[in-house]
Design an enzyme around this catalytic site. Structure first.
Site, PDB file in Angstrom:
ATOM      1  N   ASP A 140     -12.289  -2.063   4.691  1.00 38.08           N
ATOM      2  CA  ASP A 140     -13.102  -0.872   4.953  1.00 38.08           C
ATOM      3  C   ASP A 140     -14.598  -1.160   4.923  1.00 38.08           C
ATOM      4  OD1 ASP A 140     -10.885   0.839   5.112  1.00 38.08           O
ATOM      5  OD2 ASP A 140     -10.895   1.217   2.957  1.00 38.08           O
TER       6      ASP A 140
ATOM      7  N   ASP B 200       0.854  -1.171   0.000  1.00 41.22           N
ATOM      8  CA  ASP B 200       0.000   0.000   0.000  1.00 41.22           C
ATOM      9  C   ASP B 200       0.898   1.231   0.000  1.00 41.22           C
ATOM     10  OD1 ASP B 200      -2.674   1.145   0.445  1.00 41.22           O
ATOM     11  OD2 ASP B 200      -3.066  -0.708   1.517  1.00 41.22           O
TER      12      ASP B 200
HETATM   13  C1  NOJ Z   1      -8.639   4.229   2.209  1.00 43.50           C
HETATM   14  C2  NOJ Z   1      -8.158   3.100   3.054  1.00 43.50           C
HETATM   15  O1  NOJ Z   1      -8.575   1.883   2.486  1.00 43.50           O
HETATM   16  C3  NOJ Z   1      -8.718   3.328   4.431  1.00 43.50           C
HETATM   17  O2  NOJ Z   1      -8.508   2.222   5.274  1.00 43.50           O
HETATM   18  C4  NOJ Z   1      -8.084   4.572   4.993  1.00 43.50           C
HETATM   19  O3  NOJ Z   1      -8.658   4.839   6.245  1.00 43.50           O
HETATM   20  C5  NOJ Z   1      -8.307   5.765   4.070  1.00 43.50           C
HETATM   21  N1  NOJ Z   1      -8.052   5.454   2.697  1.00 43.50           N
HETATM   22  C6  NOJ Z   1      -7.412   6.892   4.453  1.00 43.50           C
HETATM   23  O4  NOJ Z   1      -6.089   6.576   4.140  1.00 43.50           O
END
Ligand code: NOJ
Length: 503
Positions: free
Chosen positions: A317, A96
């Site tokens: 998420d 990431d």
């Molecule tokens: C997207 C990521 O998948 C999430 O987990 C994160 O909180 C936000 N971007 C901010 O970086």
């Protein structure tokens, strides 16, 4: 075609994967220990969620140093070993990369906030209040509808943060920011990384006027509304950095725009992203018409852009797909069959191969500011508590963790894990599924169907979205795979919610 067109990616959320040092938090050595499992499962590439040094306000998506590893996860040497051991097994590794914002503890922000004259002041987005004392604009956070601006008392200006106040947005309009971020890519490319999942990449460009969002859309927050030309120029530069290296290093953008047509523009003229997430699949209800529309729109937009789509049903998420489908075993298997038979690169989230449900987190164990703990519960490796962990992990296990444990399902040829693995093997060994085109997309009541093809090899997929059986007696081809209770059945009757692949 590049390797990533035909790959299935497996997302590892390291905190919840496997812990080797007994601190209740998964680590990089834990991933290395489980490479045998991942190889057995049959995935081609790993996406590792952030392991950089971080104060963990957003569990690693608040990076304080892009070129190191947080001690809770291990060391740079561990990452080197992970990359090398995965490569030995023929697996690729991407990490990431979080370009839109840093942690407030990043040295760059520490310097930027120290004075208005600091050379790094312009590395972040600073504004005065409006003359009437109101905030610079009306942007809100998608998580909690709080303003995206925080006043920093030292210099009396507001800084922009599209997420938490601890995650200030970088100013990508500044060439020095772009150069510094390009160097963070090179740091990992030089270590042999195969590419990057690029966090909220559609956010890096900002309209220089920072105009207000439309009043009637404020409730969605600013993130899904940010779609500006500046970002496309930056993506071209980022691509050039990746292409300095051999081996088809890949970029996978998290483009959180909820229209396939908008997502497809982030591939540019094949000079921006290699791949982009298309998150509508996480939000589409389990209905034939809805999936038909999504696949049709995705195919049309991506074919027009000569772009290769991606498909995803779960991630760190969002609620897990098994919970969205209320734990219905046939539906969950059908969803996996759909994910792994569409045209495009599929992304599988750890635990998805187990049919794992979201966890219910008691209030005293809630840790995430974005209420996403339920999809981040630890992997249950063994049947007996603590399921292959050395004690209670940082988050509780999902209910019935023993029922989903790898140990149990691994030995059971009728388990969900065995089904998932068979689907992965089928995709890997069937050219049409792996690389082929998609045609004959139809919806007939609650029955969705399509074909995948390469040359004159065709396979046909049916998904029965209804609670009634459907008879397909015109089919005389052998069954390659089905999602009902008996996968070896050659019956032409699709059970309620069942999906099937004919060769
Ligand atoms: C997207 C990521 O998948 C999430 O987990 C994160 O909180 C936000 N971007 C901010 O970086």
């Amino acid at each position: 075609m590049a390797w990533w067109h035909g790959a299935v990616f497996y997302q590892i959320y390291p905190r919840s994967f496997h812990d080797t040092n007994g601190d209740g938090v998964g680590d990089i050595k834990g991933i290395i220990e489980k490479l045998d499992y991942l190889e057995w499962l049959g995935v081609d590439a790993l996406w590792i969620s952030p392991v950089f040094p971080s104060p963990m306000a957003d569990f690693g998506y608040d990076v304080s140093d892009y070129c190191d590893v947080d001690p809770v996860f291990g060391s740079l040497a561990d990452m080197d070993q992970l990359i090398s051991d995965a490569h030995t097994r023929g697996m690729r590794v991407i990490i990431d990369w979080v370009p839109n914002h840093t942690s407030e503890e990043h040295l760059w922000f520490q310097e930027s906030r120290s004075s208005r004259e600091n050379p790094r002041r312009d590395w972040y987005i600073w504004r005065d209040a409006n003359p009437d004392g109101s905030l610079p604009n009306n942007w809100l956070s998608s998580w909690n509808n709080e303003p995206d601006w925080t006043l920093d008392p030292t210099t009396g200006q507001y800084y922009l943060h599209c997420f938490l106040p601890q995650q200030p947005d970088l100013n990508w309009a500044n060439i020095n920011v772009r150069r510094a971020m390009a160097d963070t890519l090179r740091f990992w490319l030089n270590r042999g990384i195969d590419g990057f999942r690029m966090d909220v990449i559609h956010l890096i460009g900002k309209d220089p006027a920072l105009p207000d969002d439309p009043e009637d859309l404020l409730f969605v927050g600013h993130v899904p509304l940010n779609d500006v030309p500046e970002t496309h120029a930056y993506l071209k530069e980022i691509r050039e950095v990746l292409k300095e290296y051999p081996g088809d290093r890949v970029s996978v953008g998290e483009v959180y725009l909820l229209e396939p047509e908008a997502v497809a523009t982030y591939y540019g003229e094949r000079d921006e992203l290699d791949l982009s997430f298309n998150f509508m699949s996480l939000l589409t209800p389990w209905r034939a018409q809805s999936w038909h529309e999504l696949i049709h729109r995705t195919e049309t937009a991506h074919l027009r852009a000569e772009a290769w789509p991606t498909w995803v049903l779960s991630n760190h998420d969002n609620q897990r797909v098994a919970s969205r489908l209320n734990g219905d075993p046939t539906r969950i298997r059908s969803a996996a069959l759909l994910l792994l038979s569409l045209r495009g690169t599929p992304f599988v989230y750890q635990g998805e191969e187990l049919g794992l449900l979201n966890g219910d987190i008691p209030p005293e164990r809630v840790v995430d500011p974005g209420s996403r703990d339920g999809c981040r519960t630890p992997m249950p490796w063994n049947v007996a508590y603590p399921h292959g962990w050395s004690g209670e992990p940082w988050l509780p296990f999902a209910a019935d963790a023993d029922r989903f444990a790898v140990e149990l399902q691994h030995e059971d040829s009728g388990s969900y894990l065995s089904f998932f693995r068979q689907m992965l093997l089928l995709r890997r060994s069937t050219e049409a599924l792996r690389w082929g085109g998609l045609t004959a997309l139809r919806v007939d009541g609650d029955l969705l169907s399509y074909q995948r093809f390469v040359g004159d090899q065709f396979v046909t997929v049916y998904v029965n979205f209804s609670r009634e059986p459907v008879v397909l007696d015109h089919h005389d081809r052998p069954v390659l795979m089905r999602s009902g209770d008996d996968w070896s059945s050659s019956s032409r009757e699709l059970a309620p919610s069942e999906a099937i692949i004919f060769c």
